[in-house]
Design a protein around this motif. Sequence first.
Motif, PDB file in Angstrom:
ATOM      1  N   GLU A  88       0.841  -1.169   0.133  1.00  0.00           N
ATOM      2  CA  GLU A  88      -0.129   0.004  -0.032  1.00  0.00           C
ATOM      3  C   GLU A  88       0.982   1.411  -0.028  1.00  0.00           C
ATOM      4  O   GLU A  88       0.449   2.392   0.614  1.00  0.00           O
ATOM      5  N   SER A  91      -0.696   4.651  -1.514  1.00  0.00           N
ATOM      6  CA  SER A  91      -1.771   5.348  -0.915  1.00  0.00           C
ATOM      7  C   SER A  91      -1.267   5.974   0.485  1.00  0.00           C
ATOM      8  O   SER A  91      -1.441   6.911   1.030  1.00  0.00           O
ATOM      9  N   LYS A  94       0.814   8.976  -0.751  1.00  0.00           N
ATOM     10  CA  LYS A  94      -0.297  10.069  -1.136  1.00  0.00           C
ATOM     11  C   LYS A  94      -0.702  10.900   0.212  1.00  0.00           C
ATOM     12  O   LYS A  94      -1.271  12.086   0.177  1.00  0.00           O
ATOM     13  N   SER A 129      -4.671   3.837   7.348  1.00  0.00           N
ATOM     14  CA  SER A 129      -6.093   3.886   7.190  1.00  0.00           C
ATOM     15  C   SER A 129      -6.665   2.833   8.091  1.00  0.00           C
ATOM     16  O   SER A 129      -6.146   1.832   8.459  1.00  0.00           O
TER      17      SER A 129
END
Length: 200
Positions: A88, A91, A94, A129
């Motif tokens: 990941e 992400s 980001k 997340s």
Amino acid sequence: MASREILHKMKHDFWTETESAVKRAYIETDDKILEQALILGRGGSTAVTAILIDGQKLVVANVGDSRAVICENGKAKQLSIDHEPSKEKKSIEKRGGFVSNIPGDVPRVDGQLAVARAFGDKSLKMHLSSEPDVFEVEIDQHTEFLILASDGIWKVMSNQEAVDSIRQIKDAQAAAKHLIEDAISKKSKDDISCIVVKFQ
């Protein structure tokens, strides 16, 4: 909206939009944990959950590297995704974070955490997340049992090894205890939590 109406809406959403209801429950759980960070501390946790609907539909969700594995006709099938930082990376970047890749160590978010998704971990939250992956599978006569366990199990044995280790044990609690003892005997150094659910 009155609390009774909110509760009714949540129940309705669960039956009609199960995946979005489960995802919302995970996000709300993370919010509650973060609100209590001063009491609970700065750490965090991974999670895996399973809900059986009408004895036929199994809904599994997870954040982090706690894993769900089902046994069908003696074969192990993984029902969750291990949220590894290397998988990941885009992400995480980001969101402004980075993934370290130091030789001899596992990839880590901001050089600290070895999972890309988790509850809590307030100091890293802007780069993490807490949204789970959600999977649905049908339960039938071939489904024998489900293992829900933290990475202390999976670091030292494969999905199939875990299934083979407990397949002949009829009692679910005894099976979970055996799996934990098996992981310890294999020198697992990580935390070990385990639940086994037997299906008829």
